[in-house]
Design an enzyme around this catalytic site. Sequence first.
Site, short mmCIF file in Angstrom:
data_model
loop_
_atom_site.label_atom_id
_atom_site.label_comp_id
_atom_site.label_asym_id
_atom_site.label_seq_id
_atom_site.Cartn_x
_atom_site.Cartn_y
_atom_site.Cartn_z
N GLN A 196 0.88 -1.19 0.09
CA GLN A 196 0.17 -0.02 0.07
C GLN A 196 0.84 1.22 0.04
O GLN A 196 1.41 1.52 0.93
CB GLN A 196 -0.81 0.13 1.15
CG GLN A 196 -1.78 1.09 1.34
CD GLN A 196 -2.60 0.96 2.64
OE1 GLN A 196 -1.99 0.53 3.80
NE2 GLN A 196 -3.40 1.83 3.26
N SER A 254 1.47 6.70 2.41
CA SER A 254 1.83 7.53 3.36
C SER A 254 3.27 8.19 2.62
O SER A 254 3.94 7.30 1.83
CB SER A 254 2.45 6.82 4.58
OG SER A 254 1.33 6.35 5.19
N GLU A 262 -9.59 -0.97 5.86
CA GLU A 262 -8.77 -1.25 6.85
C GLU A 262 -9.46 -1.04 8.22
O GLU A 262 -8.96 -1.87 9.16
CB GLU A 262 -7.59 -0.12 6.61
CG GLU A 262 -6.44 -0.02 7.82
CD GLU A 262 -5.35 0.90 7.47
OE1 GLU A 262 -4.18 0.69 7.15
OE2 GLU A 262 -5.60 2.16 7.39
N GLU A 289 -3.84 9.79 18.51
CA GLU A 289 -4.55 10.91 18.82
C GLU A 289 -5.61 11.16 17.72
O GLU A 289 -6.55 11.88 18.13
CB GLU A 289 -3.34 12.13 18.65
CG GLU A 289 -2.30 12.15 19.51
CD GLU A 289 -1.23 10.96 19.42
OE1 GLU A 289 -1.29 10.28 18.38
OE2 GLU A 289 -0.33 10.92 20.19
C1 LIG Z 1 3.76 -0.71 11.46
C2 LIG Z 1 3.52 0.42 10.41
C3 LIG Z 1 3.02 -0.02 9.07
C4 LIG Z 1 2.70 0.90 8.16
N1 LIG Z 1 2.32 0.29 7.00
C5 LIG Z 1 2.09 1.44 5.97
C6 LIG Z 1 1.84 1.05 4.58
O1 LIG Z 1 2.00 -0.36 4.41
N2 LIG Z 1 1.57 1.79 3.69
C7 LIG Z 1 1.33 3.09 3.94
O2 LIG Z 1 1.08 3.94 3.23
N3 LIG Z 1 1.49 3.62 5.44
C8 LIG Z 1 1.92 2.49 6.30
N4 LIG Z 1 2.27 3.05 7.68
C9 LIG Z 1 2.05 4.70 7.87
C10 LIG Z 1 0.89 5.01 8.55
O3 LIG Z 1 -0.03 4.96 7.96
C11 LIG Z 1 1.51 6.51 9.17
O4 LIG Z 1 2.36 6.14 10.14
C12 LIG Z 1 0.04 7.31 9.66
O5 LIG Z 1 -0.66 7.61 8.65
C13 LIG Z 1 0.46 8.49 10.43
O6 LIG Z 1 1.29 9.20 9.75
P1 LIG Z 1 2.85 9.52 10.11
O7 LIG Z 1 3.37 8.57 10.60
O8 LIG Z 1 3.21 10.64 9.05
O9 LIG Z 1 2.51 10.85 11.37
P2 LIG Z 1 2.02 12.21 11.56
O10 LIG Z 1 0.68 12.14 10.83
O11 LIG Z 1 3.16 12.99 11.09
O12 LIG Z 1 1.80 12.32 12.86
C14 LIG Z 1 2.60 12.81 14.01
C15 LIG Z 1 2.05 12.77 15.40
O13 LIG Z 1 1.35 13.98 15.16
C16 LIG Z 1 -0.14 13.43 15.58
N5 LIG Z 1 -1.14 14.45 14.94
C17 LIG Z 1 -0.91 14.76 13.43
N6 LIG Z 1 -2.12 15.31 12.98
C18 LIG Z 1 -2.86 15.62 14.21
C19 LIG Z 1 -3.88 16.27 14.50
N7 LIG Z 1 -4.74 16.77 13.56
N8 LIG Z 1 -4.43 16.49 15.79
C20 LIG Z 1 -3.84 15.89 16.67
N9 LIG Z 1 -2.68 15.19 16.45
C21 LIG Z 1 -2.38 14.99 15.17
C22 LIG Z 1 -0.33 12.11 15.40
O14 LIG Z 1 -1.27 11.59 16.19
C23 LIG Z 1 1.24 11.59 15.55
O15 LIG Z 1 1.43 11.32 17.03
C24 LIG Z 1 2.62 2.32 8.57
C25 LIG Z 1 2.87 2.79 9.89
C26 LIG Z 1 3.63 1.56 10.73
C27 LIG Z 1 3.72 2.31 12.36
#
Ligand SMILES: Cc1cc2nc3c(=O)[nH]c(=O)nc-3n(C[C@H](O)[C@H](O)[C@H](O)COP(=O)(O)OP(=O)(O)OC[C@H]3O[C@@H](n4cnc5c(N)ncnc54)[C@H](O)[C@@H]3O)c2cc1C
Length: 407
Positions: free
Chosen positions: A130, A133, A249, A369
């Site tokens: 997928q 991200s 999902e 969050e």
């Molecule tokens: C084990 C694992 C497998 C994954 N597999 C895939 C995959 O196969 N394909 C894929 O596309 N993605 C994958 N992901 C990514 C996952 O979808 C993202 O980690 C997720 O969408 C969060 O995005 P980010 O990590 O960029 O965090 P961010 O969105 O940057 O967030 C960082 C922090 O800020 C907080 N935050 C952000 N916006 C807000 C708001 N508006 N209000 C309050 N708090 C906020 C969040 O809660 C978090 O604590 C995977 C992640 C993990 C951990």
Amino acid sequence: MDLDDTPQQAEYRANVRAWLQEHSAKAPVLTGPDALRDEDEIIAARRRWQGELAEGGLAGVTWPAEYGGRGLGPIEQVICNQEISRAKVPGILDVIGVGMLGPTIIAHGSEEQKERYLEPMLHGEEVWCQLFSEPAAGSDLAAVQTRATQLDDSSWRLTGQKVWTTNAQFASYGLLLARTDASVPKHNGLTMFIVPMDAPGVTVRGLRQISGEAEFNEVFFDDVQLDADANVGAIGSGWGTALTTLMFERITLGLGGEGLGYDPLRFARAIGAYESARTDSDVRQRLGDILAELTAVRFSGYRMLTGLQRGQIPGPEAGLAKVTIVNSGMAGGDLIADVLGPDALAKESEWTYMISFIPGLKSAGGTEEILRNTIGERVLGLPPEPRLDKGIPFEDLRAKEKEAAKT
Ligand SMILES: Cc1cc2nc3c(=O)[nH]c(=O)nc-3n(C[C@H](O)[C@H](O)[C@H](O)COP(=O)(O)OP(=O)(O)OC[C@H]3O[C@@H](n4cnc5c(N)ncnc54)[C@H](O)[C@@H]3O)c2cc1C
């Protein structure tokens, strides 16, 4: 609600159980002293096992029969998961493909795409990933910057970067969300594409986790050529297509921990087998708390299942299951570390992976969050978060809400 199987469901369960009894000797051994160790061997064995499960009708239970599935409902899917867990054999390898991406292609793909991609996906011959991200688009997924530009001959050129892509290191194809029009509001300028992971210009770099594995990756696209018909759904409708994936999902996560890569109830019971869990009142108390939470989640999962069976779409309350399962898993990891001490992280310990992997799940499939905000606002009816990003101070926002409530 009647939690017992109907006669038809009981018959289905008996058939699944009988099939597993007959075939489980072919399942790869992933834990214990005889476990496979080599990563490539594990993947190859799990692909073969997925093929066996598909042949036996235990993969793609809810997929339409014309695409190799069984055309059954979500309750049969859960029965199948329960029996696989009971038989102590692994489930399918490509949970993301079969659980989320396949159903998206079934809903939005062309007939040619369904014909070409679904059967090999179901049988584990072609694993999928997928590609959603990005470094600056996670929770705010609609902010994706990876660009797909249509050329004069109608083919596409792809440039950009994805991150956290699970299974990209051995995937044959990826379902990718790209920006095709930067001049319209961000949700309207997106399109979904099928990307062959061996196409020239695709680079996959593993991200090694604290658990030692490198299960997810950075994926780079440098002028990758895609065919004119590589889009899934109409050009510009990628956000709607992505929402279908995210809905599946939600179903996977809402129905229990197996979608997250571990069976939480089995795990909690395994802790209960330790001597101190029977003799130490503090350990017993903590284990009881975890089991109570997980039992509550199981029953709210049944409620969601009833809704699904009636054709309803799961709502934001499904996020509650994910938050609870992940936090219970972390509490369980802490407990097992307290019970076993440093041995919990020893090389041969069966807990190392779980203790180090579960905290990352706080981010996967919707961060804690974001889910808590959604549950607060849309399930509990609490007032919305202050929109500080739009420059409206909290007090002004509350005043506006009060004003709006009067009119
Ligand atoms: C084990 C694992 C497998 C994954 N597999 C895939 C995959 O196969 N394909 C894929 O596309 N993605 C994958 N992901 C990514 C996952 O979808 C993202 O980690 C997720 O969408 C969060 O995005 P980010 O990590 O960029 O965090 P961010 O969105 O940057 O967030 C960082 C922090 O800020 C907080 N935050 C952000 N916006 C807000 C708001 N508006 N209000 C309050 N708090 C906020 C969040 O809660 C978090 O604590 C995977 C992640 C993990 C951990």
